[in-house]
Scaffold this motif. Sequence first.
Motif, PDB file in Angstrom:
ATOM      1  N   VAL A  32      48.367  -1.415  10.722  1.00  0.00           N
ATOM      2  CA  VAL A  32      49.636  -1.231  11.702  1.00  0.00           C
ATOM      3  C   VAL A  32      49.671   0.800  11.111  1.00  0.00           C
ATOM      4  O   VAL A  32      49.919   1.699  11.667  1.00  0.00           O
ATOM      5  N   HIS A  33      48.981   0.958   9.818  1.00  0.00           N
ATOM      6  CA  HIS A  33      49.280   2.863   9.637  1.00  0.00           C
ATOM      7  C   HIS A  33      48.370   3.271  10.355  1.00  0.00           C
ATOM      8  O   HIS A  33      48.299   4.451  10.867  1.00  0.00           O
ATOM      9  N   LYS A  34      46.823   2.834  10.175  1.00  0.00           N
ATOM     10  CA  LYS A  34      45.697   3.507  11.630  1.00  0.00           C
ATOM     11  C   LYS A  34      46.360   2.546  12.924  1.00  0.00           C
ATOM     12  O   LYS A  34      46.246   4.087  13.978  1.00  0.00           O
ATOM     13  N   ILE A  35      46.709   1.678  13.376  1.00  0.00           N
ATOM     14  CA  ILE A  35      47.799   2.206  14.713  1.00  0.00           C
ATOM     15  C   ILE A  35      48.548   3.169  14.862  1.00  0.00           C
ATOM     16  O   ILE A  35      48.879   4.091  16.025  1.00  0.00           O
ATOM     17  N   GLY A  36      49.061   3.758  14.040  1.00  0.00           N
ATOM     18  CA  GLY A  36      50.510   4.257  14.311  1.00  0.00           C
ATOM     19  C   GLY A  36      50.069   5.995  13.940  1.00  0.00           C
ATOM     20  O   GLY A  36      50.643   6.477  14.641  1.00  0.00           O
ATOM     21  N   ARG A  37      48.338   5.962  13.516  1.00  0.00           N
ATOM     22  CA  ARG A  37      47.958   7.386  13.295  1.00  0.00           C
ATOM     23  C   ARG A  37      47.075   7.778  14.424  1.00  0.00           C
ATOM     24  O   ARG A  37      46.785   8.810  15.329  1.00  0.00           O
ATOM     25  N   ALA A  38      46.727   6.766  15.754  1.00  0.00           N
ATOM     26  CA  ALA A  38      46.278   6.554  16.306  1.00  0.00           C
ATOM     27  C   ALA A  38      47.250   7.174  18.058  1.00  0.00           C
ATOM     28  O   ALA A  38      46.432   7.349  19.027  1.00  0.00           O
ATOM     29  N   ALA A  39      48.651   5.608  18.239  1.00  0.00           N
ATOM     30  CA  ALA A  39      48.542   5.823  18.847  1.00  0.00           C
ATOM     31  C   ALA A  39      50.202   6.596  19.023  1.00  0.00           C
ATOM     32  O   ALA A  39      50.502   6.285  17.751  1.00  0.00           O
ATOM     33  N   GLU A  40      50.834   6.873  19.881  1.00  0.00           N
ATOM     34  CA  GLU A  40      52.272   7.798  19.941  1.00  0.00           C
ATOM     35  C   GLU A  40      53.002   6.182  20.461  1.00  0.00           C
ATOM     36  O   GLU A  40      54.088   6.452  19.959  1.00  0.00           O
ATOM     37  N   HIS A  41      52.365   5.574  21.493  1.00  0.00           N
ATOM     38  CA  HIS A  41      53.169   4.552  21.847  1.00  0.00           C
ATOM     39  C   HIS A  41      51.990   3.212  22.434  1.00  0.00           C
ATOM     40  O   HIS A  41      51.012   3.185  22.586  1.00  0.00           O
ATOM     41  N   ILE A  42      52.857   1.992  21.456  1.00  0.00           N
ATOM     42  CA  ILE A  42      52.304   0.738  21.906  1.00  0.00           C
ATOM     43  C   ILE A  42      52.941   0.221  22.812  1.00  0.00           C
ATOM     44  O   ILE A  42      54.008  -0.458  22.691  1.00  0.00           O
ATOM     45  N   LEU A  43      52.122  -0.474  23.823  1.00  0.00           N
ATOM     46  CA  LEU A  43      52.137  -1.666  24.513  1.00  0.00           C
ATOM     47  C   LEU A  43      51.664  -2.937  24.460  1.00  0.00           C
ATOM     48  O   LEU A  43      50.570  -3.374  24.034  1.00  0.00           O
ATOM     49  N   CYS A  44      52.903  -3.886  24.061  1.00  0.00           N
ATOM     50  CA  CYS A  44      53.067  -5.230  23.424  1.00  0.00           C
ATOM     51  C   CYS A  44      53.199  -6.465  24.150  1.00  0.00           C
ATOM     52  O   CYS A  44      54.350  -5.897  25.604  1.00  0.00           O
ATOM     53  N   LEU A  45      53.152  -7.590  24.577  1.00  0.00           N
ATOM     54  CA  LEU A  45      52.585  -8.064  25.118  1.00  0.00           C
ATOM     55  C   LEU A  45      53.318  -9.368  24.585  1.00  0.00           C
ATOM     56  O   LEU A  45      53.704 -10.403  25.873  1.00  0.00           O
ATOM     57  N   PHE A  46      53.289  -9.384  23.003  1.00  0.00           N
ATOM     58  CA  PHE A  46      54.926 -10.349  23.155  1.00  0.00           C
ATOM     59  C   PHE A  46      56.403 -10.385  21.888  1.00  0.00           C
ATOM     60  O   PHE A  46      56.185  -8.902  21.840  1.00  0.00           O
TER      61      PHE A  46
END
Length: 379
Positions: free
Chosen positions: A127-141
Amino acid sequence: MRIAMVAGEASGDLLAAHLIRALRVKFPMASFVGIGGPKMQAQGFDAWWPCETLSVMGYVDAIKRLPELLRVRRGLLARLKQNPPDVFIGIDAPDFNLGVETRLRRAGVRTLHYVSPSIWAWRGSRVHKIGRAAEHILCLFPFEPEIYARHGIQATFVGHPLADEFPIASQVGPAREILQLEVDAQIVAILPGSREGEVRRLAATYIETIKLLAAERPALQFLVPLITRQTRQIFEEALYLAGAQHLSVRLLFGHAHEAMAAADVVLVASGTATLEAALLKRPMVISYKVGALMYRIAKYLTYLPWVGLPNILAREFLVPELIQNEATPDKLAAAVGKWLDDKDACALLATRFETIHLSLRQNNAEKAAEAVALLLARA
């Protein structure tokens, strides 16, 4: 408006194609560039590399192709930094896209990641790597945005594209007509997976399960959809070695959705096919086998008691899961037989699956496009 995207496999190509079509409604003059497949190109996407460039099968293949993948990433980043897009959208493929997103974000490009990695199931530290990479996450669930909110990461639930695609009502009759099956036949669909390794590990077990079921129920018919010639050959060889050629087993090229919809019960390898079976309102038995070392690693890193998506979404064992050493022919045949004999339980399960279906049906592409537009509006 210039929007860059990277999709690394067929499912991402389809997801991105729907998103491009929805974004064109909001931004008619937008251009779309990056790495993509034929469905994206049909929507006017300028593919600098085809999505097959990023397609790898397992760790060994990834290591072999690492120099090529690194060259592609360097070339992609150079082009995007030279002429920055208004936003970069990584479509799934986290091993490639998160690194690209991190570097572009540092360079001042807006970044968005579409399809959350399964941090709720294992490797939550990502989650920390994702937070550094993307400003926003589009979730399917629907449960995913809350996980990101705990870490101060913006995320939006946009629904699952399969929930929009699949009809709410059962399609048993039409599916049987397409496959030319008797209306009153009793049918089990067997889905041993889409990858060669999956089919190799499960074929013999599934065929012994078929033999047990056929001995108890001689009229039972079996459908086995296989996606490639290689997986079909593996299953055919396993049938021959088991001496099961005489059984009522029909191998199909593709037609997995029709086979599941036509079936009374589905025996399925864990994966997206379990969600597809749930959206088709089919009772199922979920199983899976991996190498001993991989299983020990997965057990250590996994957080949830469930592996099948229907059970994860329901937060309970709606359908049985028989994994690794539990996936024996005796246990699989008994679990399938229970569904075949209990129509009331099947009807109750269909009601639960309909609730899941409705929760995931959100007009996925339009909702995703709206989230992208809101991100751009904050620029």
